[in-house]
Design an enzyme around this catalytic site. Structure first.
Site, mmCIF file in Angstrom:
data_model
loop_
_atom_site.group_PDB
_atom_site.id
_atom_site.type_symbol
_atom_site.label_atom_id
_atom_site.label_comp_id
_atom_site.label_asym_id
_atom_site.label_seq_id
_atom_site.Cartn_x
_atom_site.Cartn_y
_atom_site.Cartn_z
ATOM 1 N N TYR A 82 6.099 -6.255 3.172
ATOM 2 C CA TYR A 82 5.969 -5.646 4.507
ATOM 3 C C TYR A 82 5.958 -4.141 4.334
ATOM 4 O O TYR A 82 6.799 -3.577 3.629
ATOM 5 C CB TYR A 82 7.160 -6.073 5.368
ATOM 6 C CG TYR A 82 7.182 -5.462 6.759
ATOM 7 C CD1 TYR A 82 6.311 -5.908 7.751
ATOM 8 C CD2 TYR A 82 8.093 -4.445 7.081
ATOM 9 C CE1 TYR A 82 6.340 -5.357 9.028
ATOM 10 C CE2 TYR A 82 8.126 -3.901 8.351
ATOM 11 C CZ TYR A 82 7.247 -4.358 9.319
ATOM 12 O OH TYR A 82 7.284 -3.814 10.588
ATOM 13 N N ASP A 94 5.706 1.395 -2.306
ATOM 14 C CA ASP A 94 6.424 1.513 -1.037
ATOM 15 C C ASP A 94 7.918 1.419 -1.365
ATOM 16 O O ASP A 94 8.462 0.322 -1.548
ATOM 17 C CB ASP A 94 5.986 0.396 -0.092
ATOM 18 C CG ASP A 94 6.728 0.470 1.241
ATOM 19 O OD1 ASP A 94 7.691 1.256 1.345
ATOM 20 O OD2 ASP A 94 6.349 -0.268 2.164
ATOM 21 N N LYS A 107 14.107 5.258 5.508
ATOM 22 C CA LYS A 107 15.489 4.765 5.535
ATOM 23 C C LYS A 107 16.503 5.780 5.005
ATOM 24 O O LYS A 107 16.913 6.671 5.734
ATOM 25 C CB LYS A 107 15.576 3.423 4.799
ATOM 26 C CG LYS A 107 14.679 2.342 5.464
ATOM 27 C CD LYS A 107 14.973 0.965 4.965
ATOM 28 C CE LYS A 107 13.985 -0.089 5.478
ATOM 29 N NZ LYS A 107 14.217 -0.561 6.831
HETATM 30 N N1 HOZ Z 1 11.689 -3.841 9.582
HETATM 31 C C1 HOZ Z 1 13.109 -3.956 9.517
HETATM 32 C C2 HOZ Z 1 13.506 -5.054 8.600
HETATM 33 N N2 HOZ Z 1 12.935 -5.019 7.320
HETATM 34 C C3 HOZ Z 1 13.731 -4.217 10.863
HETATM 35 C C4 HOZ Z 1 13.899 -2.972 11.599
HETATM 36 C C5 HOZ Z 1 14.846 -3.077 12.800
HETATM 37 O O1 HOZ Z 1 14.908 -4.064 13.485
HETATM 38 O O2 HOZ Z 1 15.513 -2.098 13.041
#
Ligand code: HOZ
Length: 422
Positions: A138, A233, A261
């Site tokens: 992802y 990534d 992050k």
């Molecule tokens: N894309 C995030 C998990 N890999 C979730 C982001 C969120 O819900 O804050």
């Protein structure tokens, strides 16, 4: 009326990012009031040990006093200027020194922006349209990358979302993670059309899957051979699995890297960067356009820089890695005593666990074949024991420097009770 019902009246689905809705695990999402160290406090007053860490950023623990003090001080001088600031340069210098493959970088506000911009840059630099990604990886929710995607897209059963134009999807080639032969085949078939390969060097959005020896090296070699760019990534793995990210650990150098992050320390900051000749194609020096009003926001830069200064301290990753490994070993032993097959993985402050008979999980197919129903019951059991895990079988977990022996022991003891009742 419950918190989520009230939220649903105004917010689509009641949440601002889908996995938070608990659709995959049932029940109602917990609403967080505050957090400190390794602990969350919910709106209804419960205290939970947190292994989500805001999905990765909170590596030094929630509300770390140094980070909070620096942000508060910074806020007194203004919140956003939309003009260059010295702290952006200072932060960029720090990032480039910690991750030397990034000769130049550009700050953005989210991981999605970072990957989307890196893809556009790769296409602009090579003059090619096709990109390669791996099933279950992802890279945020931009159109080109929301094809066979992991994380929430997988959790909610929309790995290739409606709304992504078929014409665009045709330019995204998807392969199996850890399948080096399929990478060689794709390059032998259409190598001269491929602008870039984007990969999470440690997959963290289909639970956690480590790269098998040779996989990342093959991707690197094929990209170089065919003039395609390699994008790591590292939004999740950057400063999470090691000080210099997965690229340092596996000794494979990408052309471009995306970060997010942890580099925002809990505030919205992300970045993409890499080879100077590639980054020179970006506006204003080059023709590839990319921009953002809040890019390089001073509060986010301050939170990120202060966080990086903490993680740079001697022994930080050794201690984090030990703790995380103790957690996964404890979970594995607890499962074994209850006669339950559990495969775990851990690296630095990142971990995964899958209810599977396999010793090691190497592929997306193995993750998909796991016992998801058992995960759901385990998740709810642990929540009842005041342990907050990611509410989806397809997400990685995160340990912070604030998790101590007491938290790990509480979690393993809770898991023993929950496994026994599964
Ligand atoms: N894309 C995030 C998990 N890999 C979730 C982001 C969120 O819900 O804050």
């Amino acid at each position: 009326m419950s918190d989520i019902d009230e939220a649903r009246k105004y917010i689509a689905g009641g949440v601002n990012s889908p996995v938070r809705a608990f659709k995959a695990v049932g029940g109602e999402p917990v609403f967080i009031k505050s957090a400190s160290g390794a602990w969350l406090t919910t709106e209804d007053g419960r205290r939970l040990i947190d292994y989500v860490g805001s999905w990765g950023p909170m590596i030094v623990g929630h509300a770390h006093p140094e980070v909070v003090a620096a942000v508060v001080e910074c806020a007194k001088s203004g919140l956003s200027f939309g003009a260059p600031t010295a702290i952006e340069t200072e932060f960029a210098r720090k990032l480039c020194s910690l991750m030397p493959s990034m000769e130049r970088l550009r700050m953005v506000s989210s991981g999605t922006e970072a990957t989307m911009s890196a893809i556009r840059l790769a296409r602009g630099f090579t003059g090619r349209d096709k990109i390669v990604k791996f099933d279950g990886c992802y890279h945020g929710h931009s159109d080109s990358l929301l094809i066979n995607a992991g994380s929430g897209a997988l959790t909610l059963g929309v790995p290739s979302s409606p709304g992504v134009p078929a014409s665009l999807a045709r330019d995204t080639v998807t392969l199996d993670f850890n399948d080096a032969a399929s990478v060689e085949q794709a390059f032998s078939d259409i190598g001269e059309e491929i602008a870039c390969v984007i990969v999470e060097p440690v997959a963290g959005n289909m639970n956690m899957v480590l790269p098998v020896p040779g996989f990342l090296e093959t991707v690197r070699r094929e990209c170089t051979k065919h003039g395609a760019l390699l994008i790591f990534d590292e939004v999740m793995t950057g400063f999470r699995v090691a000080r210099g990210g997965a690229q340092e650990l596996f000794d494979v150098t990408p052309d471009l890297t995306t970060l997010g992050k942890i580099i925002g320390g809990g505030l919205p900051a992300a970045a993409f960067g890499g080879r100077a000749d590639v980054m020179a194609q970006l506006a204003p020096d080059g023709p590839v356009y990319q921009a953002g009003t809040l890019s390089g926001n001073p509060l986010a830069m301050t939170a990120g820089l202060t966080t990086l200064r903490i993680v740079e301290q001697q022994g930080f990753y050794e201690s984090l890695g030990d703790k995380t490994a103790r957690l996964t070993t404890g979970l594995e032993e607890a499962a074994q005593s209850a006669g339950i097959a559990l495969a775990t993985a851990s690296l630095g402050g990142m971990f995964g666990f899958v209810f599977s008979d396999e010793d090691v999980i190497r592929s997306f197919a193995q993750v998909q074949a796991a016992d998801i129903d058992r995960f759901t019951r385990f998740f709810q059991g642990m929540l009842a024991e005041n342990v907050y895990l990611a509410p989806s079988a397809f997400e990685a977990g995160f340990v912070s420097a604030a998790h101590g022996d007491a938290e790990i022991a509480h979690t393993v003891a809770a898991a023993e009770r929950v496994f026994a009742a599964l």
